[in-house]
Design a protein around this motif. Structure first.
Motif, PDB file in Angstrom:
ATOM      1  N   LYS A  69      -2.352 -71.916  12.535  1.00 57.80           N
ATOM      2  CA  LYS A  69      -2.691 -70.473  12.332  1.00 57.80           C
ATOM      3  C   LYS A  69      -3.188 -70.148  10.947  1.00 57.80           C
ATOM      4  O   LYS A  69      -2.791 -70.471  10.196  1.00 57.80           O
ATOM      5  CB  LYS A  69      -1.386 -69.484  12.737  1.00 57.80           C
ATOM      6  N   ILE A  70      -4.361 -69.102  10.879  1.00 57.30           N
ATOM      7  CA  ILE A  70      -4.820 -68.772   9.806  1.00 57.30           C
ATOM      8  C   ILE A  70      -4.367 -67.338   9.381  1.00 57.30           C
ATOM      9  O   ILE A  70      -4.792 -66.393  10.422  1.00 57.30           O
ATOM     10  CB  ILE A  70      -6.357 -69.140   9.699  1.00 57.30           C
ATOM     11  N   ALA A  71      -3.921 -67.047   8.314  1.00 61.59           N
ATOM     12  CA  ALA A  71      -3.537 -65.693   7.797  1.00 61.59           C
ATOM     13  C   ALA A  71      -4.814 -65.171   6.922  1.00 61.59           C
ATOM     14  O   ALA A  71      -5.230 -65.932   6.166  1.00 61.59           O
ATOM     15  CB  ALA A  71      -2.078 -65.629   7.080  1.00 61.59           C
ATOM     16  N   ILE A  72      -5.050 -63.910   7.424  1.00 60.81           N
ATOM     17  CA  ILE A  72      -6.333 -63.126   6.772  1.00 60.81           C
ATOM     18  C   ILE A  72      -5.699 -61.915   6.475  1.00 60.81           C
ATOM     19  O   ILE A  72      -5.091 -61.090   7.126  1.00 60.81           O
ATOM     20  CB  ILE A  72      -7.333 -62.837   7.711  1.00 60.81           C
ATOM     21  N   GLU A 109     -22.624 -65.938  -1.912  1.00 61.97           N
ATOM     22  CA  GLU A 109     -21.964 -66.480  -2.937  1.00 61.97           C
ATOM     23  C   GLU A 109     -20.331 -66.679  -2.834  1.00 61.97           C
ATOM     24  O   GLU A 109     -19.566 -66.965  -3.568  1.00 61.97           O
ATOM     25  CB  GLU A 109     -22.223 -65.339  -4.159  1.00 61.97           C
ATOM     26  N   LEU A 110     -19.991 -66.007  -1.720  1.00 64.33           N
ATOM     27  CA  LEU A 110     -18.238 -66.050  -1.294  1.00 64.33           C
ATOM     28  C   LEU A 110     -18.240 -67.262  -0.361  1.00 64.33           C
ATOM     29  O   LEU A 110     -19.059 -67.846   0.287  1.00 64.33           O
ATOM     30  CB  LEU A 110     -18.080 -65.070  -0.468  1.00 64.33           C
ATOM     31  N   PHE A 111     -16.878 -67.553  -0.870  1.00 63.33           N
ATOM     32  CA  PHE A 111     -16.480 -69.188  -0.116  1.00 63.33           C
ATOM     33  C   PHE A 111     -14.925 -68.921   0.139  1.00 63.33           C
ATOM     34  O   PHE A 111     -14.218 -68.007  -0.410  1.00 63.33           O
ATOM     35  CB  PHE A 111     -16.638 -70.443  -0.513  1.00 63.33           C
ATOM     36  N   LEU A 112     -14.299 -69.709   1.103  1.00 61.52           N
ATOM     37  CA  LEU A 112     -12.947 -69.508   1.581  1.00 61.52           C
ATOM     38  C   LEU A 112     -12.274 -70.729   0.936  1.00 61.52           C
ATOM     39  O   LEU A 112     -12.796 -71.852   1.157  1.00 61.52           O
ATOM     40  CB  LEU A 112     -12.728 -69.288   3.051  1.00 61.52           C
ATOM     41  N   LEU A 113     -11.010 -70.590   0.386  1.00 63.10           N
ATOM     42  CA  LEU A 113     -10.054 -71.610   0.193  1.00 63.10           C
ATOM     43  C   LEU A 113      -9.047 -71.278   1.070  1.00 63.10           C
ATOM     44  O   LEU A 113      -8.381 -70.378   1.564  1.00 63.10           O
ATOM     45  CB  LEU A 113      -9.682 -71.559  -1.418  1.00 63.10           C
ATOM     46  N   TYR A 114      -8.083 -72.500   1.397  1.00 67.14           N
ATOM     47  CA  TYR A 114      -6.953 -72.215   2.268  1.00 67.14           C
ATOM     48  C   TYR A 114      -5.569 -72.557   1.530  1.00 67.14           C
ATOM     49  O   TYR A 114      -5.610 -73.871   1.235  1.00 67.14           O
ATOM     50  CB  TYR A 114      -7.029 -72.954   3.557  1.00 67.14           C
ATOM     51  N   VAL A 133      -1.774 -71.472   7.299  1.00 67.52           N
ATOM     52  CA  VAL A 133      -2.516 -71.591   6.074  1.00 67.52           C
ATOM     53  C   VAL A 133      -2.918 -69.980   5.860  1.00 67.52           C
ATOM     54  O   VAL A 133      -3.178 -69.421   6.708  1.00 67.52           O
ATOM     55  CB  VAL A 133      -3.812 -72.420   6.231  1.00 67.52           C
ATOM     56  N   GLU A 134      -2.984 -69.723   4.722  1.00 68.95           N
ATOM     57  CA  GLU A 134      -3.713 -68.248   4.302  1.00 68.95           C
ATOM     58  C   GLU A 134      -5.109 -68.421   3.937  1.00 68.95           C
ATOM     59  O   GLU A 134      -5.342 -69.131   2.821  1.00 68.95           O
ATOM     60  CB  GLU A 134      -2.743 -67.491   3.107  1.00 68.95           C
ATOM     61  N   ALA A 135      -6.027 -67.845   4.338  1.00 69.38           N
ATOM     62  CA  ALA A 135      -7.675 -67.735   4.028  1.00 69.38           C
ATOM     63  C   ALA A 135      -7.624 -66.885   2.824  1.00 69.38           C
ATOM     64  O   ALA A 135      -7.040 -65.425   2.760  1.00 69.38           O
ATOM     65  CB  ALA A 135      -8.384 -67.281   5.087  1.00 69.38           C
ATOM     66  N   LEU A 136      -8.121 -67.405   1.597  1.00 70.42           N
ATOM     67  CA  LEU A 136      -8.253 -66.890   0.510  1.00 70.42           C
ATOM     68  C   LEU A 136      -9.841 -66.590   0.034  1.00 70.42           C
ATOM     69  O   LEU A 136     -10.546 -67.829  -0.192  1.00 70.42           O
ATOM     70  CB  LEU A 136      -7.504 -67.457  -0.787  1.00 70.42           C
ATOM     71  N   LEU A 180      -8.126 -79.925   3.385  1.00 73.22           N
ATOM     72  CA  LEU A 180      -6.787 -79.470   3.946  1.00 73.22           C
ATOM     73  C   LEU A 180      -6.056 -80.632   4.971  1.00 73.22           C
ATOM     74  O   LEU A 180      -4.873 -80.781   4.776  1.00 73.22           O
ATOM     75  CB  LEU A 180      -7.299 -78.304   5.000  1.00 73.22           C
ATOM     76  N   PRO A 181      -6.711 -81.438   5.737  1.00 73.31           N
ATOM     77  CA  PRO A 181      -6.074 -82.405   6.547  1.00 73.31           C
ATOM     78  C   PRO A 181      -5.248 -83.373   5.420  1.00 73.31           C
ATOM     79  O   PRO A 181      -4.196 -83.877   5.587  1.00 73.31           O
ATOM     80  CB  PRO A 181      -7.306 -83.383   7.178  1.00 73.31           C
ATOM     81  N   ASN A 182      -5.828 -83.987   4.214  1.00 70.99           N
ATOM     82  CA  ASN A 182      -5.195 -84.828   3.368  1.00 70.99           C
ATOM     83  C   ASN A 182      -3.805 -84.128   2.603  1.00 70.99           C
ATOM     84  O   ASN A 182      -2.750 -84.899   2.472  1.00 70.99           O
ATOM     85  CB  ASN A 182      -6.151 -85.203   2.191  1.00 70.99           C
ATOM     86  N   THR A 183      -4.003 -82.823   2.440  1.00 66.48           N
ATOM     87  CA  THR A 183      -3.070 -81.947   1.883  1.00 66.48           C
ATOM     88  C   THR A 183      -1.961 -81.739   2.893  1.00 66.48           C
ATOM     89  O   THR A 183      -0.728 -81.877   2.501  1.00 66.48           O
ATOM     90  CB  THR A 183      -3.647 -80.311   1.660  1.00 66.48           C
ATOM     91  N   ILE A 184      -2.077 -81.693   4.048  1.00 67.33           N
ATOM     92  CA  ILE A 184      -1.128 -81.535   5.115  1.00 67.33           C
ATOM     93  C   ILE A 184      -0.245 -82.824   5.133  1.00 67.33           C
ATOM     94  O   ILE A 184       0.749 -82.758   5.184  1.00 67.33           O
ATOM     95  CB  ILE A 184      -1.746 -81.288   6.426  1.00 67.33           C
ATOM     96  N   VAL A 185      -0.957 -84.086   5.075  1.00 66.63           N
ATOM     97  CA  VAL A 185      -0.312 -85.122   4.995  1.00 66.63           C
ATOM     98  C   VAL A 185       0.510 -85.322   3.845  1.00 66.63           C
ATOM     99  O   VAL A 185       1.807 -85.710   3.973  1.00 66.63           O
ATOM    100  CB  VAL A 185      -1.340 -86.549   4.871  1.00 66.63           C
TER     101      VAL A 185
END
Length: 790
Positions: free
Chosen positions: A616-619, A542-547, A560-563, A772-777
């Motif tokens: 880098k991914i922040a956790i 039931e869990l998932f990650l957003l960045y 990015v920060e993993a949420l 995420l790739p499109n967001t970075i653009v």
């Protein structure tokens, strides 16, 4: 005005056509020939209606008196004669000549020739039995309404949705000391001008079909007398279910309020006598404790009456061995005197308790009212004011501050908070400290804006730095607000609603103000349901990650920060601010933390392929995870299984976590640094906030809490705090990240202050890995619009 009808000869001669039309419109249609006399002969009748008139085919051609008995014939001839003489329509109602109680309405239409003579009369009859029954019901209902308006001891006002008064009863005239003519046609705003805003809210609620119950008003009559009124208001609907008006009942409760005030004054007098008594006093009702004075509270080592109330007497007092058991377990020999007294139907007794040996009790200085007295004063406030609100103020992470600074310094901090509250509230506003880290404020208001304004002043005042133990510290606060109209005018409910609002404020972050809403009433049921489901959330997938991206303006790079997010199968999306504290309380945080790291490791491969370089991914690591002695080994195990490099990760821990157990934290951080992780301190500025102290730890980055960022454009002090943190962090060779950047103005200010990394909704909300790739653009385009520092 006379009604005549001239039917063209061609149409009149086509009787079949005439009857075909009229037979569709009426139950019975007669064509009566007017002959000398005059006499009225049945010339034609609609075929389907013969039986309704008790006629047969043989009766056609006969006169009225040839068919019916003389009573019926005389009555009918009288009506036809009237139509013949007046040459106008005649309408009458009568019982039908059929079995059963059935009634009809007939209209007689005289037909005139060219000489203006009545030659025929058309009789059109419609059965109205159902109509008469409804009219009788309406008349009966109207009589009941009239009787209610006339004889009720409550004042009734009927008004439209614009507030215009349509109808009142005598009680309204007596209540307002006005004549009916001075009220009808006026608006509620004219009659009760002091409550303009409340009336507008009431009309809006009624328009939505929402009733209002037990609203208390304080009003001044025409003769300048103060009266107290309890108001109920309900919407009125038409037959189609549309709201067309409002109905209000007003009950004069002035005598009740005055009696209650007198009773309260008497009760307070007796209570003060009991409170001032030098010995411990407890009131026992049906073997449960219902009251204890302050001496008893100190003797039993409890802070509030709530620790005592409704608890079994045997839990605290042994009347056989003559001992009491304090909250900390100490057994104390005592002398007990019992004085029974009648109270309603309950077995009630007053118990005076004296220790056989002196007891050493720590008596903290009382600088504010006790919780029980506060509740009583709020109750008084509810009796005398319609607009009453309670603010519940919680000091963020006070337990940590208390243990870190020491209890004496912790008490000093609370005393300073009390001094500040005393300065910002006016003398008529009540406040008290109700627990170790919570303060309650109660006030009356005319406009809700006054409550919101006070809450903001309190928040800003309490966030100013404190000097405690020769150190400067800042605190965060949460504020829950409740209003009397949501609490059925009950002080206890008012406090409970404020506690629920406070719970939701804590879920939304630091320095949040939240007002109570009805959906919060089931918060504790929801909490239990979520706690039960959380233990299996990882297992059930039931869990998932957003960045959420972090933009480094100086290096033109991104991280990015993993949420972590949770979608409950029945309740839908659950805020992490709600379920993360639950996870820490139930130990589910360990499984969730491992899942987040493992999923982030798997997502790194996608990022390497779709974004240039190792982003880098922040956790986030919670305090409970970080103090787990197996943390480093668990992290190493996951990295090895997933084939990931620690250098691609930033571990974010809170300032509180670092300060809680410095020795253990330093060792753990050094081990994580050796593995290749970067370390960031999250939510900086809302707790102890000492960069000099943090210099002892191997950290790379400081994240300024979003509450400072959001306030800094309109708050010079927040600007100064942000600038100071950036400057001090740079002196310690630390990277600075600003959270909660929502506007270009905020971003530009931070860039000018040399803040390296920016994160917030201005740049991007948290997005899925695939987005995420499109967001970075898009972020690269935003970076081009921001100005470089001079």
């Amino acid at each position: 005005m006379e009604k005549h009808i001239h039917i063209p000869h061609a149409l009149f001669t086509n009787e079949q056509f005439l009857f075909n039309i009229m037979d569709q419109l009426f139950d019975i249609v007669f064509l009566m020939k007017v002959e000398e006399g005059p006499r009225f002969r049945y010339e034609r009748v609609s075929p389907a209606a013969l039986h309704l008139a008790s006629l047969t085919d043989k009766d056609i051609g006969k006169y009225i008196e040839d068919i019916y008995d003389h009573h019926v014939a005389n009555h009918l001839n009288e009506q036809y004669m009237k139509a013949w003489e007046t040459k106008s329509f005649v309408t009458f109602r009568d019982r039908m000549n059929v079995e059963g109680m059935r009634f009809a309405e007939s209209t007689l239409i005289p037909i005139l020739n060219e000489k203006n003579e009545v030659t025929h009369i058309v009789a059109c009859t419609r059965e109205i039995t159902d109509v008469l029954q409804k009219e009788e019901q309406l008349e009966e209902a109207q009589q009941l309404i009239d009787s209610l308006f006339t004889h009720s001891q409550e004042a009734f006002i009927l008004f439209d949705l614009f507030g215009r008064i349509i109808r009142i009863n005598k009680e309204v005239e007596r209540l307002f000391e006005l004549r009916k003519e001075e009220i009808i046609g006026k608006t509620l705003f004219d009659v009760i001008p002091a409550y303009k805003e409340n009336i507008e809210q009431t009309l809006a609620r009624l328009s939505e079909g929402k009733p209002l119950h037990a609203i208390r008003l304080t009003m001044r009559t025409k003769n300048n007398k103060n009266i107290y009124v309890s108001v109920n208001a309900s919407p009125l609907l038409n037959k189609n279910g549309n709201i067309i008006a409002g109905f209000a009942s007003l009950l004069n409760i002035t005598d009740l309020i005055q009696t209650q005030k007198q009773f309260k004054q008497s009760e307070k007098l007796h209570r003060h006598i009991v409170e001032a008594f030098p010995e411990a006093i407890i009131i026992r009702t049906d073997d449960e404790i219902t009251y204890a004075n302050s001496v008893a509270l100190r003797m039993f080592k409890v802070s509030t009456l709530g620790d005592f109330r409704n608890k079994p007497i045997q839990q605290w007092i042994n009347t056989v061995q003559l001992t009491i058991t304090a909250k900390d377990g100490e057994m104390i020999p005592v002398q007990i005197d019992v004085l029974p007294f009648p109270y309603e139907t309950n077995r009630t007794a007053l118990m005076m308790i004296k220790p056989i040996e002196p007891i050493a009790v720590n008596q903290k200085e009382e600088t504010d009212t006790e919780r029980t007295e506060f509740i009583e004063k709020v109750t008084d406030l509810l009796f005398t004011h319609e607009g009453v609100a309670v603010l519940l103020v919680d000091v963020y992470q006070f337990k940590f501050i208390n243990s870190f600074l020491g209890y004496e310094n912790g008490n000093e901090l609370l005393n300073q908070i009390g001094i500040r509250l005393n300065k910002v509230v006016d003398p008529h506003t009540l406040w008290t400290r109700i627990s170790g880290d919570q303060f309650a404020i109660a006030l009356s208001y005319d406009r809700q804006d006054e409550v919101k304004q006070l809450a903001n002043v309190v928040k800003e005042t309490l966030q100013e730095p404190y000097t405690i133990g020769n150190q400067s510290i800042r605190i965060g606060v949460h504020i829950g607000i409740s209003y009397a109209y949501d609490a059925q005018l009950c002080a206890d409910t008012l406090m409970n609603n404020a506690e629920k609002a406070l719970y939701f404020a804590k879920m939304e972050g630091t320095n949040i103000i939240k007002a109570y809403e009805p959906h919060m009433s089931n918060v504790f049921t929801r909490k239990m349901q979520l706690e039960h489901a959380l233990s299996s959330a990882v297992k059930n997938k039931e869990l998932f990650l957003l960045y959420q991206p972090k933009v480094n303006f100086h290096t033109r790079s991104f991280s990015v920060e993993a949420l972590v997010r949770w979608k409950h199968p029945q309740l839908g999306f659950v805020s992490p601010a709600e379920f993360i504290p639950m996870a820490e309380e139930t130990d589910a945080i360990y499984d969730i933390g491992k899942w987040v790291l493992r999923q982030a490791c798997r997502d790194v491969a996608f990022l390497r392929q779709s974004v240039a370089g190792c982003m880098k991914i922040a956790i986030n690591l919670s305090a409970k995870q970080f103090l787990d002695e197996h943390l480093v080994e668990d992290i190493q195990h996951i990295l090895q299984e997933e084939g990931c490099d620690a250098s691609c990760f930033i571990l974010e821990i809170t300032e509180t976590t670092i300060i809680k157990n410095p020795e253990q934290v330093v060792k753990t951080l050094e081990r994580l640094k050796k593995l290749g992780f970067s370390i960031a301190v999250d939510d900086f500025g809302v707790s102890y906030s000492s960069l000099e102290y943090l210099n002892r730890f191997p950290i790379d980055e400081v994240k300024i809490d979003r509450s400072f960022i959001q306030n800094m454009i309109n708050n010079e002090k927040s600007k100064e705090i942000v600038s100071a943190i950036i400057s001090l962090a740079h002196n310690l060779q630390l990277t600075v990240t600003a959270e909660g950047v929502e506007t270009e103005q905020q971003a530009q200010f931070l860039i000018e202050k040399q803040c390296e990394q920016l994160q917030g909704f201005y740049f991007s909300r948290p997005v899925s890995l695939e987005q995420l790739p499109n967001t970075i653009v898009s972020l690269k385009q935003i970076m081009e619009t921001l100005k470089s520092p001079m």
